[in-house]
Enzyme design. Sequence first.
Site, PDB file in Angstrom:
ATOM      1  CG  HIS A  17     -10.863  63.604  24.478  1.00 28.50           C
ATOM      2  ND1 HIS A  17     -10.121  62.540  24.035  1.00 28.50           N
ATOM      3  CD2 HIS A  17     -10.993  63.446  25.827  1.00 28.50           C
ATOM      4  CE1 HIS A  17      -9.811  61.774  25.079  1.00 28.50           C
ATOM      5  NE2 HIS A  17     -10.330  62.300  26.157  1.00 28.50           N
ATOM      6  CE1 TYR A  24      -7.990  63.405  18.353  1.00 27.41           C
ATOM      7  CE2 TYR A  24      -7.421  61.288  19.303  1.00 27.41           C
ATOM      8  CZ  TYR A  24      -7.697  62.062  18.200  1.00 27.41           C
ATOM      9  OH  TYR A  24      -7.676  61.509  16.954  1.00 27.41           O
ATOM     10  CG  HIS A  47      -6.381  65.788  11.928  1.00 29.04           C
ATOM     11  ND1 HIS A  47      -7.383  65.423  11.048  1.00 29.04           N
ATOM     12  CD2 HIS A  47      -5.829  64.639  12.366  1.00 29.04           C
ATOM     13  CE1 HIS A  47      -7.440  64.094  10.976  1.00 29.04           C
ATOM     14  NE2 HIS A  47      -6.503  63.590  11.760  1.00 29.04           N
ATOM     15  CG  ASN A  60      -9.761  60.335   9.778  1.00 35.80           C
ATOM     16  OD1 ASN A  60      -9.724  61.476  10.219  1.00 35.80           O
ATOM     17  ND2 ASN A  60      -8.795  59.473   9.984  1.00 35.80           N
TER      18      ASN A  60
HETATM   19  C1  HEM Z   1      -8.952  56.075  13.397  1.00 36.21           C
HETATM   20  C2  HEM Z   1      -7.906  56.785  13.592  1.00 36.21           C
HETATM   21  C3  HEM Z   1      -7.941  58.272  13.797  1.00 36.21           C
HETATM   22  C4  HEM Z   1      -8.859  59.190  13.414  1.00 36.21           C
HETATM   23  C5  HEM Z   1     -10.157  58.953  12.702  1.00 36.21           C
HETATM   24  C6  HEM Z   1      -8.410  60.476  13.869  1.00 36.21           C
HETATM   25  C7  HEM Z   1      -9.080  61.662  13.671  1.00 36.21           C
HETATM   26  C8  HEM Z   1      -8.647  62.886  14.076  1.00 36.21           C
HETATM   27  C9  HEM Z   1      -9.266  64.142  13.777  1.00 36.21           C
HETATM   28  C10 HEM Z   1     -10.521  64.315  12.973  1.00 36.21           C
HETATM   29  C11 HEM Z   1      -8.528  65.117  14.323  1.00 36.21           C
HETATM   30  C12 HEM Z   1      -8.775  66.595  14.192  1.00 36.21           C
HETATM   31  C13 HEM Z   1      -9.588  67.098  15.290  1.00 36.21           C
HETATM   32  C14 HEM Z   1      -9.869  68.541  15.078  1.00 36.21           C
HETATM   33  O1  HEM Z   1     -10.477  68.889  14.045  1.00 36.21           O
HETATM   34  O2  HEM Z   1      -9.509  69.350  15.936  1.00 36.21           O
HETATM   35  C15 HEM Z   1      -7.451  64.486  15.002  1.00 36.21           C
HETATM   36  C16 HEM Z   1      -6.494  65.142  15.697  1.00 36.21           C
HETATM   37  C17 HEM Z   1      -5.566  64.500  16.415  1.00 36.21           C
HETATM   38  N1  HEM Z   1      -5.358  63.146  16.486  1.00 36.21           N
HETATM   39 FE1  HEM Z   1      -6.353  61.719  15.596  1.00 36.21          FE
HETATM   40  N2  HEM Z   1      -7.231  60.309  14.527  1.00 36.21           N
HETATM   41  C18 HEM Z   1      -6.936  58.968  14.504  1.00 36.21           C
HETATM   42  C19 HEM Z   1      -5.887  58.352  15.088  1.00 36.21           C
HETATM   43  C20 HEM Z   1      -5.137  58.948  15.999  1.00 36.21           C
HETATM   44  C21 HEM Z   1      -4.215  58.277  16.856  1.00 36.21           C
HETATM   45  C22 HEM Z   1      -3.976  56.777  16.870  1.00 36.21           C
HETATM   46  C23 HEM Z   1      -3.663  59.220  17.641  1.00 36.21           C
HETATM   47  C24 HEM Z   1      -2.659  59.051  18.725  1.00 36.21           C
HETATM   48  C25 HEM Z   1      -2.450  57.942  19.373  1.00 36.21           C
HETATM   49  C26 HEM Z   1      -4.207  60.503  17.250  1.00 36.21           C
HETATM   50  C27 HEM Z   1      -3.865  61.721  17.769  1.00 36.21           C
HETATM   51  C28 HEM Z   1      -4.357  62.929  17.372  1.00 36.21           C
HETATM   52  C29 HEM Z   1      -3.899  64.191  17.868  1.00 36.21           C
HETATM   53  C30 HEM Z   1      -2.778  64.388  18.873  1.00 36.21           C
HETATM   54  C31 HEM Z   1      -4.658  65.180  17.269  1.00 36.21           C
HETATM   55  C32 HEM Z   1      -4.553  66.681  17.460  1.00 36.21           C
HETATM   56  C33 HEM Z   1      -5.649  67.075  18.414  1.00 36.21           C
HETATM   57  C34 HEM Z   1      -5.623  68.526  18.813  1.00 36.21           C
HETATM   58  O3  HEM Z   1      -4.555  69.127  18.885  1.00 36.21           O
HETATM   59  O4  HEM Z   1      -6.714  69.065  19.077  1.00 36.21           O
HETATM   60  N3  HEM Z   1      -5.115  60.286  16.274  1.00 36.21           N
HETATM   61  N4  HEM Z   1      -7.541  63.122  14.845  1.00 36.21           N
END
Ligand code: HEM
Length: 761
Positions: free
Chosen positions: A362, A385, A98, A171
């Site tokens: 988060h 997060y 993202h 999402n």
């Molecule tokens: C339903 C499944 C998921 C959705 C809806 C989702 C949604 C999101 C969204 C919207 C962001 C962006 C946040 C922003 O705008 O700063 C994000 C970032 C991220 N997501 Fe997810 N994610 C999902 C699954 C996962 C999973 C399973 C993991 C790890 C186990 C993960 C790890 C991350 C990480 C590491 C970031 C970067 C956050 C940052 O650097 O601020 N996500 N996710």
Amino acid sequence: MSTRKNNKSKKPATNGSRTNGSRRNAGYGALNPKSEDLAKNMEESAGEFLTSDQGIRINDNQNSLKAGNRGPSLLEDFLLREKITHFDHERIPERVVHARGSGAHGYFQVYESMAQYTKAAFLQDPSIRTPVFVRFSTVAGSRGSTDLARDVRGFAVKFYTQDGNFDLVGNNIPVFFIQDAIKFPDLVHAVKPEPHNEIPQAASAHDTFWDFISLMPESMHMIMWVMSDRAIPRSFRMMEGFGVHTFRLINDAGKARFVKFHWKPLLGLHAVVWDEAQKISGKDPDFHRRDLWEAIENGDYPEWELGVQIVEEKDEFKFDFDLLDATKIIPEELVPVQRIGKLTLNRNPDNFFAETEQVAFHLGNIVPGIDFTNDPLLQGRLFSYLDTQLTRLGGPNFHEIPINRPVAPVHNNNRDGFMRQTINRGQTSYDPNSLRGGCPFQAGMDMSGFTSYAERIDARKIRERSPSFFDHFSQATMFFNSQSEVEQNHIVKALRFELGKVETLPIRERMLALLAQVDKTLANKVADGLGISVPTKLDRPMNMSIPADGDPKKFQPKRVKAEMDVSPALSMANNLGDAVKTRKVAFLVGDGFDDTSLLEMKQALLTAGAKAMTVAPHLGVLMGQDGELVKADFSLLTASSVLFDAVYVPGGQASIASLLQENESTNFVLEAYRHCKTIGAAGAGAELLRAAGLPLPAITDGSNGGDTEPGVVVGDGDIKTLAAGFIEAMSLHRHWGRESTETQTGEQPLMNNRVSEEARV
Ligand code: HEM
């Protein structure tokens, strides 16, 4: 304990019956308390002297300190060193996923109290406007990648509630590729550019992604969504959002219910077409970012309703899927979505880096009244997060960055670390203590103290997936069944494109075998495009997780009989909403345009909430045949049809003659036609359409009846009638019938792409 409670209750009470009196700004009046909070950190240099970071006024910002004007630079130059050092450290790591995103400020208001279901403070009182910051994103691409990649869009909302921050990190697609967070690094490694050559950027159309997917049948429902037009939205403002996981709502009495969160855009659901998406990526890679920014600047504030699907705890097992499985939806026809409030985005960030880049969402940021479930994807996210943000934002104090800090006061014994901003006063930083009378003290539940839902757990510790997660195809089939014919064709074409870019034949074949499990016709059509046939059987077992007891019956995938095989709510075609408001119409104009046909159409579009923009052979000012002066917003070189929703050509022989001098003008019309957009022309404007090779209706009054071409509105008389027909045609968003002509005949429907000699004036 009683002392603590008494201390707390001395503070003034706020809105309604809530007693959490210490909550700053509770009752949030007309002003947005988060904006006020951010204002404390704002810097404005208008009318000010240039200074160093230490506040020393700078006299010469053009020359470094040297020994003589041709001499070596001196180490002493503290101004040079400060400036260069700061510059050298300007970059921070982009998000691991993202990375590409756009944000906006706004507020959320509940329609009526949800106290029956939840004690969450921001869902109690319709008079309270809770400030929010929202970030939309793509997943795979890096920070500078195009907005129009075929991808999931992040839809992350930070609510600055009076009880602390609540982040709904969702999402624009309600399901996910994987069921267990342990697969997330594999998924992301597979979709990101391939490690040996870092190709391709922001694209899933490559071997490693489809290799992984072809071995992960659980991704099949998500694949249907990602191959659909949902993955190429027309605008962030025109897409849904979903919390994806099942969460819990808890009321004051401690009663819990399951909940799925939805965001429903008031402008309806709209997408672009894939060819258009690819062209936009070249013409304006910031298309979505610009669209959001401009809409807010223009006062067209994007709005979504918050929807909830609520399931009683006793009904947890009544579905033919598991509520804890993030690859499943609860069909809206089974559990209706109640719309409980509205999100409005009404302010652009002041500084992209400070706000949009540094915001840290988060899933674990929740408030009393909301809680998690045991969804294994959700549980893994709870770790991820905060962990990743420690690196991305450089230490444990990023909650103090203005965009991240809550409007609710923060008091605890967390201390120190890089870049600490808070100056914690006093002798104690531990609990319990007597030296500070036990402060800061714990809050009872009646004082908005958070308590986790006391879910009963009685289980063996085991690495295993529940067999209730094994049906990977029924909902994928339901999604495909629920799409209109046009939407289904788009899925077929998307898969032909994506798999067509895959170089390894066995990967394509494995994918076809999986698609055949979803729908045989779909698989066959994709196979036709790839020039191979669908394998007769699926490799089994796939996605090897070996059950602890070795029982082969526990191998997935396994289809169960689904209660529903069609859910009309899943089709974007059934969720059109308002396809005119805020849309952009290109007016192709040259000098000598017919004044009335331009001005009256423009007025009609403005009244309908759309925007008219002139695209002309040259920039500057254009003069109408009756002397009206109009500014050219774009030249034919700086604009492109893919950046507009519809095209209109006002009359005026001289105007059309000058447009016909430029090949771009006929290309403009033709491309808009091929992308199924509404096209209109008044009087001589029809000549341009004809020159572009459009199958023109006889000149009509714009009512577009009989055997005329849908979405091509041409009039020779009353412009008001023409405008009404044009706006009505726009309200359909696109005229997909043009595509089926192409699909059925396998030919382009148009005669040619050249300007015909006789049409030249
Ligand atoms: C339903 C499944 C998921 C959705 C809806 C989702 C949604 C999101 C969204 C919207 C962001 C962006 C946040 C922003 O705008 O700063 C994000 C970032 C991220 N997501 Fe997810 N994610 C999902 C699954 C996962 C999973 C399973 C993991 C790890 C186990 C993960 C790890 C991350 C990480 C590491 C970031 C970067 C956050 C940052 O650097 O601020 N996500 N996710």
